[in-house]
Write an enzyme that holds these catalytic residues in place. Structure first.
Site, PDB file in Angstrom:
ATOM      1  CG  PHE A 154       4.161  -5.234   0.970  1.00 25.88           C
ATOM      2  CD1 PHE A 154       2.948  -4.742   1.391  1.00 25.88           C
ATOM      3  CD2 PHE A 154       4.191  -6.101  -0.111  1.00 25.88           C
ATOM      4  CE1 PHE A 154       1.559  -5.215   0.965  1.00 25.88           C
ATOM      5  CE2 PHE A 154       3.090  -6.645  -0.485  1.00 25.88           C
ATOM      6  CZ  PHE A 154       1.945  -6.261  -0.084  1.00 25.88           C
ATOM      7  CD1 TRP A 196       5.650   1.894   3.339  1.00 28.59           C
ATOM      8  CD2 TRP A 196       4.777  -0.083   3.423  1.00 28.59           C
ATOM      9  NE1 TRP A 196       4.258   2.195   3.584  1.00 28.59           N
ATOM     10  CE2 TRP A 196       3.669   0.819   3.714  1.00 28.59           C
ATOM     11  CE3 TRP A 196       4.397  -1.363   3.556  1.00 28.59           C
ATOM     12  CZ2 TRP A 196       2.295   0.783   3.797  1.00 28.59           C
ATOM     13  CZ3 TRP A 196       2.898  -1.564   3.563  1.00 28.59           C
ATOM     14  CH2 TRP A 196       1.873  -0.646   3.794  1.00 28.59           C
ATOM     15  N   GLY A 235       3.345   6.414  -1.320  1.00 25.44           N
ATOM     16  CA  GLY A 235       2.951   6.655  -2.265  1.00 25.44           C
ATOM     17  C   GLY A 235       1.305   6.481  -2.148  1.00 25.44           C
ATOM     18  CG  ASP A 244      -7.221  -7.614 -10.450  1.00 29.45           C
ATOM     19  OD1 ASP A 244      -8.163  -6.717 -10.736  1.00 29.45           O
ATOM     20  OD2 ASP A 244      -6.938  -7.801  -8.909  1.00 29.45           O
TER      21      ASP A 244
END
Length: 265
Positions: free
Chosen positions: A33, A71, A74, A161
């Site tokens: 990622f 990465w 999930g 957030d």
């Protein structure tokens, strides 16, 4: 991104609001990622097991920094799953971590004071030419009138957030909290308000906060209400700015509901 990894990697957008996240795959079935200019304290979050493992960090010639994380296979949590014990335990761990707090402060981050948040909201509403609309005026007035409730409180590192889509459950059942781009040094009530108002039934607040490590009282309720109102206005303006009228309307309705929730303190 291609020049960072080489031609044997396939790089595709990974979604997200920033447009700066990517999935990289190679012929050996390795997956990473990638993100441009991610949070500088990603390393300690990785070491604490709060985000997926950080593999490497590289600085480009233009000054941008690329981070690569493992990465994670999930899924995001559903809204009902936000009531689970591991959610409150993880946010309590984050808020009470002296290591995360000290690193955040060493980065030169200044605390987000309530008056600063209020000024930013007012300025943004003026920029969008809606500062004189009824709901915005009422909300800003409420925040102004009750700002003393949220002044001079101990600050922690807040994620800011805590949408359920930022909680990722790995295949190994380990829970992660991702997307730290909006993290701030602030009153923990900022994070707690989002979780309580959106995911925890009111009848369970006392028990949930007990697991977190604090006692429910009128002062805490007032602080959470102030921050929930401020964040609702912030998200309303954020979606308006991006032309996402449907999501903006949802937050406008939240602001309308908040008018009925104001408590006396």
């Amino acid at each position: 991104m291609e020049q960072v990894l080489g031609s044997d990697w396939l790089i595709t957008p990974a979604g997200g609001s920033s447009g700066e996240a990517y999935l990289a795959e190679n012929s050996d079935q390795q997956k990473l990622f990638l993100k441009r200019n991610s949070s500088p304290f990603l390393a300690i979050l990785s070491a604490e097991g709060i985000v997926p493992k950080l593999v490497w960090t590289k600085r480009l010639a233009d000054g941008d920094v690329i981070t690569a994380q493992k990465w994670l296979e999930g899924r995001v949590l559903t809204k009902p799953e936000m009531q689970q014990d591991d959610v409150v335990q993880l946010i309590s761990k984050i808020h009470h971590s002296s290591e995360i707090l000290h690193l955040f402060m060493r980065m030169g981050k200044k605390p987000l004071e309530p008056w600063h948040l209020l000024v930013n909201l007012h300025e943004k509403s003026k920029k969008l030419s809606i500062s004189e609309t009824s709901i915005v005026k009422q909300t800003v007035q409420f925040l102004t009138n009750h700002i003393s409730i949220v002044e001079n409180h101990k600050k922690v590192v807040c994620h800011a957030d805590l949408n359920h889509e930022n909680w990722l459950l790995g295949e190994d059942d380990h829970l992660y909290l991702i997307d730290w781009d909006n993290a701030v040094l602030a009153d923990p009530a900022m994070d707690l308000s989002m979780l309580l108002y959106h995911y925890i039934p009111r009848s369970n607040w006392e028990q949930w906060l007990g697991q977190y490590g604090i006692q429910l009282n009128d002062h805490l309720l007032a602080r959470c209400q102030w921050y929930m109102t401020a964040q609702s206005l912030s998200f309303y303006l954020w979606h308006l700015e991006r032309g996402d009228d449907e999501e903006a309307e949802k937050w406008k309705q939240q602001l309308t509901s908040n008018q009925q929730l104001f408590i006396k303190y």
